[in-house]
Design an enzyme around this catalytic site. Sequence first.
Site, short mmCIF file in Angstrom:
data_model
loop_
_atom_site.label_atom_id
_atom_site.label_comp_id
_atom_site.label_asym_id
_atom_site.label_seq_id
_atom_site.Cartn_x
_atom_site.Cartn_y
_atom_site.Cartn_z
N ARG A 181 11.24 0.32 -6.18
CA ARG A 181 12.70 0.84 -5.57
C ARG A 181 12.15 1.70 -4.72
O ARG A 181 12.28 2.06 -3.54
CB ARG A 181 13.37 1.31 -6.38
CG ARG A 181 14.86 1.82 -5.60
CD ARG A 181 15.27 0.88 -5.14
NE ARG A 181 17.00 1.56 -4.16
CZ ARG A 181 16.76 1.92 -2.65
NH1 ARG A 181 15.83 1.81 -2.30
NH2 ARG A 181 18.06 2.52 -2.66
N LYS A 182 10.95 2.20 -5.27
CA LYS A 182 9.89 3.66 -4.44
C LYS A 182 10.07 2.92 -2.76
O LYS A 182 8.72 1.88 -2.63
CB LYS A 182 9.18 4.44 -5.31
CG LYS A 182 10.06 5.31 -6.00
CD LYS A 182 11.83 5.87 -6.16
CE LYS A 182 12.36 6.36 -7.37
NZ LYS A 182 12.91 5.07 -8.31
N ILE A 183 8.95 3.91 -2.07
CA ILE A 183 8.05 3.42 -1.06
C ILE A 183 6.95 3.42 -1.74
O ILE A 183 5.64 2.68 -0.70
CB ILE A 183 8.52 3.84 0.27
CG1 ILE A 183 8.21 5.74 0.03
CG2 ILE A 183 10.43 3.90 0.63
CD1 ILE A 183 8.31 6.33 1.29
#
Length: 377
Positions: A181-183
């Site tokens: 979910r993180k970049i």
Amino acid sequence: MSRIDVMRPFLGAEEIAAVTATLESGWLAQGPKVAEFEAAFAARMEAARAVAVSSCTTALHLALVVAGIGAGDDVVVPSLSFVATANAVRYVGARPVFADVDRLTGNVTADGVKRVLTPRTRAVIAVDQGGVPVDLTGIRAVCDPLDVVVIEDAACGAGSTHRGRPVGAAADIAAWSFHPRKILTTGEGGMITTANGEWADRARALREHGTSRSAADRHRVTLPAAESYTEVAWNYRMTDLQAAVGVAQLGRLDDIVARRRELAQRYRDALDGVAGLRCVADPDDGTSNAQSFWVEVSETAARSRDGYLEALAAEHVSARRGIMAIHRQPAYAGSDAVIGDLAVTEHLTDSTLILPLFHTMTEEQFERVVRTLLATS
């Protein structure tokens, strides 16, 4: 009609090649790639030391342990966060004290911290919610004279800046996430950054059962000296497979952030002036990586927050409700956590939604989201 996900990790040939090379090397567990990733991440985030671990949750846990936080201590945390932020406080036997947040940024503030300090407060965990940089300067001005440790939950923060520096750089110790979910992702995984050498060294031992000699060190010699285990600890290691992906991801971080910020600004431009909708924006003293793009829905909007979510779902758009309020979760019902006035937290939890935003978002996908939001019936 294809579904538009709220987030998709940006992975490509570089990550595939990195994993293939690591598989071919024969070293899969924590080893040289983890060390390479730690060094590269520390340099990118202007941190003296970095310690790779299995998740941001384990990073937060170890951050509290090495900072000496334990039973009888209070730790100020925002309730507007993923539940892991407060759970880590419980892991060490301390008591979470929930602080309210700023309505514009969704972040805890210096005034918010000041209002909930207790005689037992030993630490504050400040979150860069959705990638919006928290005001660490103001929070440290409150905490430093009281010898209160400032821990930054930078789970969402890779690529964001505060006063011209990467987020996390101004904290006593920071915890990072590499969840999909993180970049910047490694599948699962996390990192600790700190300038405190003793804390970093202890975290390295604690992530590997408290060993005096890591497995990588023992492997380097044919007959290694016997290791000892100095305290009861945990298995919080990152693998070299994950780290290989992390090194490749770190090399493209600037491009990812630039693309996400471009899309975020396009959302702001498209929704500017729409009654009842307010888009998250950069604070005056920093820049966001646009890890999450959230919109506050007021009573003057054409639909309720849940009405917008239903309309988007009907168009196969996977939006999300705003960040949870931890104090409302069943796990915290009847707990000893200190819950005061959290009016802004509850308002943002009830009135915000998170829109799709990812590197490979197409023009058709973007227009479908905006068209649905602008429709009044």
